[in-house]
Design an enzyme around this catalytic site. Structure first.
Site, PDB file in Angstrom:
ATOM      1  NE  ARG A   9      -1.442  -2.351   2.841  1.00 29.99           N
ATOM      2  CZ  ARG A   9      -1.539  -3.645   2.568  1.00 29.99           C
ATOM      3  NH1 ARG A   9      -2.633  -4.110   2.045  1.00 29.99           N
ATOM      4  NH2 ARG A   9      -0.554  -4.487   2.827  1.00 29.99           N
TER       5      ARG A   9
ATOM      6  CE  LYS B 111      26.314  -5.551  -7.952  1.00 31.82           C
ATOM      7  NZ  LYS B 111      26.492  -4.521  -8.986  1.00 31.82           N
TER       8      LYS B 111
ATOM      9  NE  ARG C 202       7.166   0.659   4.846  1.00 30.34           N
ATOM     10  CZ  ARG C 202       5.951   0.108   4.859  1.00 30.34           C
ATOM     11  NH1 ARG C 202       5.793  -1.162   4.526  1.00 30.34           N
ATOM     12  NH2 ARG C 202       4.900   0.827   5.195  1.00 30.34           N
TER      13      ARG C 202
HETATM   14  N1   CP Z   1      -0.169  -0.064   5.890  1.00 27.34           N
HETATM   15  C1   CP Z   1       1.025  -0.326   5.329  1.00 27.34           C
HETATM   16  O1   CP Z   1       2.049   0.280   5.661  1.00 27.34           O
HETATM   17  O2   CP Z   1       0.993  -1.307   4.386  1.00 27.34           O
HETATM   18  P1   CP Z   1       2.243  -1.761   3.513  1.00 27.34           P
HETATM   19  O3   CP Z   1       3.226  -2.415   4.453  1.00 27.34           O
HETATM   20  O4   CP Z   1       1.699  -2.729   2.496  1.00 27.34           O
HETATM   21  O5   CP Z   1       2.833  -0.546   2.881  1.00 27.34           O
END
Ligand code: CP
Length: 318
Positions: free
Chosen positions: A61, A89, A111
């Site tokens: 998402r 690597k 992320r």
């Molecule tokens: N809610 C959420 O962060 O979903 P994903 O891990 O799929 O991005």
């Protein structure tokens, strides 16, 4: 880099985030929600802005909605996936990021499994950084879209009673939702097995219930979280069956309460564990609205941080 209308250069966490900036992001997100209903779902607001999506952890998402948000705003986007990069690597995180940044990037959406890594990133790059989830720490853009979805459903956040159910200990979604909702005047109660509730949780201004039925009686909306086995060193629940029996949101359990309650889930869902399909797919669930609002919220966040507001919208709308 174009002007940022928000008080902070980056969106790293919602802890102590200015309330007026959350309001501005939400108001702007509702405007973009209308854009998403048009036949041509695209505006030129971030033309010329280049954004890289750095994903060091899996996502469905968040990743797709950020990519879509960037395309809807006419930004140029580049996607980086750790699993197919030169990190494999032996290249370091710092070298990886500095090489990418030397290609003149304006903003980074990241992320990462390590808590604090987006903040760490700001120490050696000049671009805007947006946290798309850092370990069990925070997931601010998820909380923004959750608040937008609640506001869309109820029309207000102040005084709204929101229950968060499940693995609170390992949940960045819970932490960001708590900071955001409390700041916006909502009441928040968490519920889950005692060993999955952080010991200092009341310091964040929330209350705790260990009985799910009591929480359902109290709440206007429930945000259901999955058990994050990947963040547990060893199993912390005795069995899935026992967890479901005490904390699973089933249709039978909801029917016993004879009240309207709104059901949310950030995804990914484990159907039959924390939530049953008959609840997830019911009229009272707004789970897919949350996903759509994720695109509008992320458009708003990028727009506000990367200068779209100063370019296009009247500043006196604040
Ligand atoms: N809610 C959420 O962060 O979903 P994903 O891990 O799929 O991005």
């Amino acid at each position: 880099m174009t002007n940022n209308i928000l008080k902070q250069k980056h969106l790293l966490f919602l802890k102590k985030y200015p309330k007026e900036d959350i309001e501005l992001i939400l108001n702007t997100a509702f405007k973009f929600r209308e854009v998403l209903d048009r036949p041509i779902k695209k505006v030129p607001s971030l033309q010329g802005v280049t954004i890289v999506n750095l994903f060091f952890e899996n996502s469905t998402r968040t990743r797709i909605s950020f990519e879509l948000a960037q395309k809807r705003l006419s930004a140029d986007t580049v996607n980086f996936s750790a699993s197919s990069s030169s990190l494999k690597k032996g290249e370091s995180f710092k070298d990886t990021v500095q090489n990418i940044m030397s290609m003149k990037i304006d903003a980074v959406v990241m992320r990462h499994p390590a808590p604090g890594s987006p903040k760490h990133l700001t120490e050696f790059i000049d671009a805007v950084v947006v946290n798309a989830g850092d370990g069990a720490h925070e997931h601010p853009t998820q909380a923004i879209l959750d608040m937008m979805s609640l506001k869309e459903k109820f029309g207000y956040l102040k005084g709204l009673k929101v229950g968060i159910v499940g693995d609170i200990l390992h949940s960045r979604v819970a932490r960001s939702n708590i900071y955001g909702l409390i700041n916006m005047g909502a009441e928040v109660m968490v519920c889950g097995p005692p060993n999955l509730i952080p010991r200092n949780i009341k310091d964040l201004g929330v209350d705790v219930k260990y009985d799910l039925d009591e929480l359902i009686e109290w709440a206007d909306a429930l945000n259901i979280l999955r058990i994050q086995k990947e963040r547990m060193g060893q199993p912390l629940i005795p069995s899935t069956r026992e967890y479901r029996s005490s904390f699973g949101i089933t249709l039978d359990r909801l029917r016993n309460h004879k009240k309207e309650i709104t059901i949310m889930h950030p995804g990914p869902m484990n159907r039959g564990v924390e939530i049953d399909s008959r609840v997830a797919d019911s009229e009272q669930a707004i789970i897919l609205d949350q996903v759509l609002n994720g695109v509008a919220s992320r458009m708003s966040i990028l727009y506000c941080l990367c200068g779209g507001y100063s370019n296009e919208m009247e500043q006196n709308e604040r």
